[in-house]
Design an enzyme around this catalytic site. Structure first.
Site, mmCIF file in Angstrom:
data_model
loop_
_atom_site.group_PDB
_atom_site.id
_atom_site.type_symbol
_atom_site.label_atom_id
_atom_site.label_comp_id
_atom_site.label_asym_id
_atom_site.label_seq_id
_atom_site.Cartn_x
_atom_site.Cartn_y
_atom_site.Cartn_z
ATOM 1 N N HIS A 53 10.206 1.058 -2.463
ATOM 2 C CA HIS A 53 9.454 0.330 -3.495
ATOM 3 C C HIS A 53 10.055 -1.074 -3.507
ATOM 4 O O HIS A 53 11.158 -1.270 -4.019
ATOM 5 C CB HIS A 53 9.589 1.007 -4.864
ATOM 6 C CG HIS A 53 8.771 0.320 -5.913
ATOM 7 N ND1 HIS A 53 7.655 0.874 -6.490
ATOM 8 C CD2 HIS A 53 8.885 -0.921 -6.460
ATOM 9 C CE1 HIS A 53 7.124 0.016 -7.351
ATOM 10 N NE2 HIS A 53 7.851 -1.082 -7.349
ATOM 11 N N HIS A 94 3.083 0.497 -0.541
ATOM 12 C CA HIS A 94 2.062 -0.167 -1.369
ATOM 13 C C HIS A 94 2.245 -1.684 -1.423
ATOM 14 O O HIS A 94 2.492 -2.263 -2.483
ATOM 15 C CB HIS A 94 2.019 0.431 -2.781
ATOM 16 C CG HIS A 94 3.347 0.749 -3.417
ATOM 17 N ND1 HIS A 94 4.366 -0.164 -3.530
ATOM 18 C CD2 HIS A 94 3.813 1.886 -3.971
ATOM 19 C CE1 HIS A 94 5.390 0.401 -4.137
ATOM 20 N NE2 HIS A 94 5.085 1.655 -4.404
ATOM 21 N N LEU A 146 2.015 -0.599 -10.227
ATOM 22 C CA LEU A 146 3.138 -1.390 -9.724
ATOM 23 C C LEU A 146 3.333 -1.137 -8.233
ATOM 24 O O LEU A 146 3.250 0.024 -7.825
ATOM 25 C CB LEU A 146 4.417 -1.047 -10.491
ATOM 26 C CG LEU A 146 4.453 -1.576 -11.930
ATOM 27 C CD1 LEU A 146 5.605 -0.972 -12.708
ATOM 28 C CD2 LEU A 146 4.527 -3.102 -11.953
ATOM 29 N N ASP A 163 -0.983 5.916 -3.141
ATOM 30 C CA ASP A 163 -0.181 5.776 -4.366
ATOM 31 C C ASP A 163 -0.927 6.363 -5.564
ATOM 32 O O ASP A 163 -0.757 5.891 -6.691
ATOM 33 C CB ASP A 163 0.213 4.321 -4.628
ATOM 34 C CG ASP A 163 1.420 4.227 -5.565
ATOM 35 O OD1 ASP A 163 2.096 5.243 -5.771
ATOM 36 O OD2 ASP A 163 1.666 3.134 -6.096
HETATM 37 O O1 DOR Z 1 1.830 2.199 -10.266
HETATM 38 C C1 DOR Z 1 2.737 2.941 -9.930
HETATM 39 N N1 DOR Z 1 2.829 4.210 -10.404
HETATM 40 N N2 DOR Z 1 3.652 2.473 -9.085
HETATM 41 C C2 DOR Z 1 4.748 3.175 -8.801
HETATM 42 O O2 DOR Z 1 5.562 2.670 -8.063
HETATM 43 C C3 DOR Z 1 4.999 4.510 -9.398
HETATM 44 C C4 DOR Z 1 3.767 5.132 -9.847
HETATM 45 C C5 DOR Z 1 3.983 6.301 -10.774
HETATM 46 O O3 DOR Z 1 4.832 7.147 -10.495
HETATM 47 O O4 DOR Z 1 3.277 6.398 -11.785
HETATM 48 ZN ZN ZN Z 2 4.112 5.344 -5.624
#
Ligand code: DOR
Ligand code: ZN
Length: 344
Positions: free
Chosen positions: A135, A173, A218, A246
């Site tokens: 990440h 991502h 994210l 993701d």
């Molecule tokens: O948007 C996101 N959701 N980015 C991440 O890196 C983790 C993920 C989550 O686990 O909800």
């Molecule tokens: Zn993720």
């Protein structure tokens, strides 16, 4: 073209969660993906071989009997991860380890706060040839959230790549032109996943006309020049980019909240949305490599033997789905009509 058949794809990055949520999430992914790299950011996180084995067992139990679906397990790195943990994970069939900078995203508080201290672990990962999934965002609170990926690449990733040139790394991502350029110019040990939301949307889709919590993920959506760079990356046909949705479910009340969670639950529409993007870009011929070949090639796994077919047919993504616990979740692109449909 009104119909396209491709080798059954895999999802190289997603979140299944745990417990009765698996009844929903595994079904949604297994409808079209043969394998998926399962993220370890549970509470508590999946930090070792035994936890990964147990989690895999719970996923297998939630997999429909007739399905060929196979979960590919990962462990979550912390500053307590030992070299032995990596060796044990490798021996147990764990396919990769995930690096979250502490505080970067959902359930990452227990993750890595001192990146340099991870060097011995990265050395062992290089030795046993276990890919590092990253990440890629810095977490320093003074750094603007829209710059966090770019600065991670400059300050952290460049060093890791230089210090461990033989380590296979997936920058997960990706969201920026800087990430695209970094991956393109790197060695064959370096690759990236790209989500449907980062191909379809930019930060206007998050903020114009009101905050749209279901587009919040994210790394956060960036300005449109970055979206364009990602679209050009997949259009280029480069082997270094592959499918990773993701897909990250959060219940509706946790997204529509004064402090809403990050994540788009895209599993029910991801392959269709990618197909739509590739059609818009006039590169439908590249879809199969992105979805079904580049990932196995990078992970050194066999290519799937079966095929799926997508047909050009409009359908509307439901406004809500009811989870096994009775609570609603809003899927990604809820209420929107899309052009491609998985033929079942
Ligand atoms: O948007 C996101 N959701 N980015 C991440 O890196 C983790 C993920 C989550 O686990 O909800
Ligand atoms: Zn993720």
């Amino acid at each position: 073209m009104n119909e396209i058949s491709i080798i059954t794809p895999d999802d190289w990055h997603l979140h299944f969660r745990d417990g009765d949520m698996l009844q929903e999430t595994v079904l949604a992914t297994a409808r079209c993906f043969q394998r998926a790299i399962v993220m370890p950011n549970l509470v508590p996180p999946v930090t070792n071989a035994q936890m990964a084995k147990d989690y895999k067992q719970r996923i297998v139990e939630a997999t429909p009997k007739e399905s060929q679906f196979e979960p590919l397990m990962t462990i979550y790195l912390t500053n307590q991860t030992t070299q032995q943990d990596i060796k044990d994970a490798k021996a147990a069939g764990v396919v990769a380890a995930k690096l979250y900078p502490a505080g970067a995203t959902t359930n990452s508080d227990a993750a890595v706060s001192q990146l340099d201290a991870l060097n011995p672990v990265l050395e062992t990962m290089t030795e046993v040839d276990m890919p590092l999934l990253i990440h890629g965002e810095v977490t320093d609170h003074v750094i603007d959230i829209f710059d966090r990926e770019k600065i991670f690449i400059e300050e952290k990733l460049t060093r890791i790549v230089n210090q461990f040139p033989q380590l296979r790394i997936v920058l997960e991502h990706i969201t920026t032109k800087e990430a695209v350029d970094f991956i393109q110019s790197g060695s064959s040990k370096l690759a990236a996943t790209i989500t449907p939301q980062h191909l379809l949307l930019n930060r206007n889709d998050l903020l114009v006309g009101g905050i749209r919590p279901h587009n919040f993920c994210l790394p956060v959506l960036k300005r449109n020049i970055h979206q364009q760079a990602l679209r050009e990356a997949v259009a280029s046909g480069s082997k270094k980019f592959f499918l990773g949705t993701d897909s990250a479910p959060h219940e509706k009340h946790r997204k529509e909240n004064a402090c809403g969670c990050a994540g788009c639950y895209s599993a029910w529409s991801a392959i269709e949305l990618y197909t739509q993007v590739f059609e818009e870009l006039n590169v439908l011929d590249n879809l199969e490599a992105f979805a079904s070949l580049n990932g196995p090639n990078f992970y050194q796994l066999p290519v799937n033997q079966t095929h799926i077919t997508l047909v050009k047919e409009s359908w509307t993504i439901p406004e809500e789905i009811t989870l096994p616990n009775g609570n609603p979740i809003v899927p990604f692109f809820a209420g929107q009509t899309i052009n491609w449909k998985l033929k079942v």
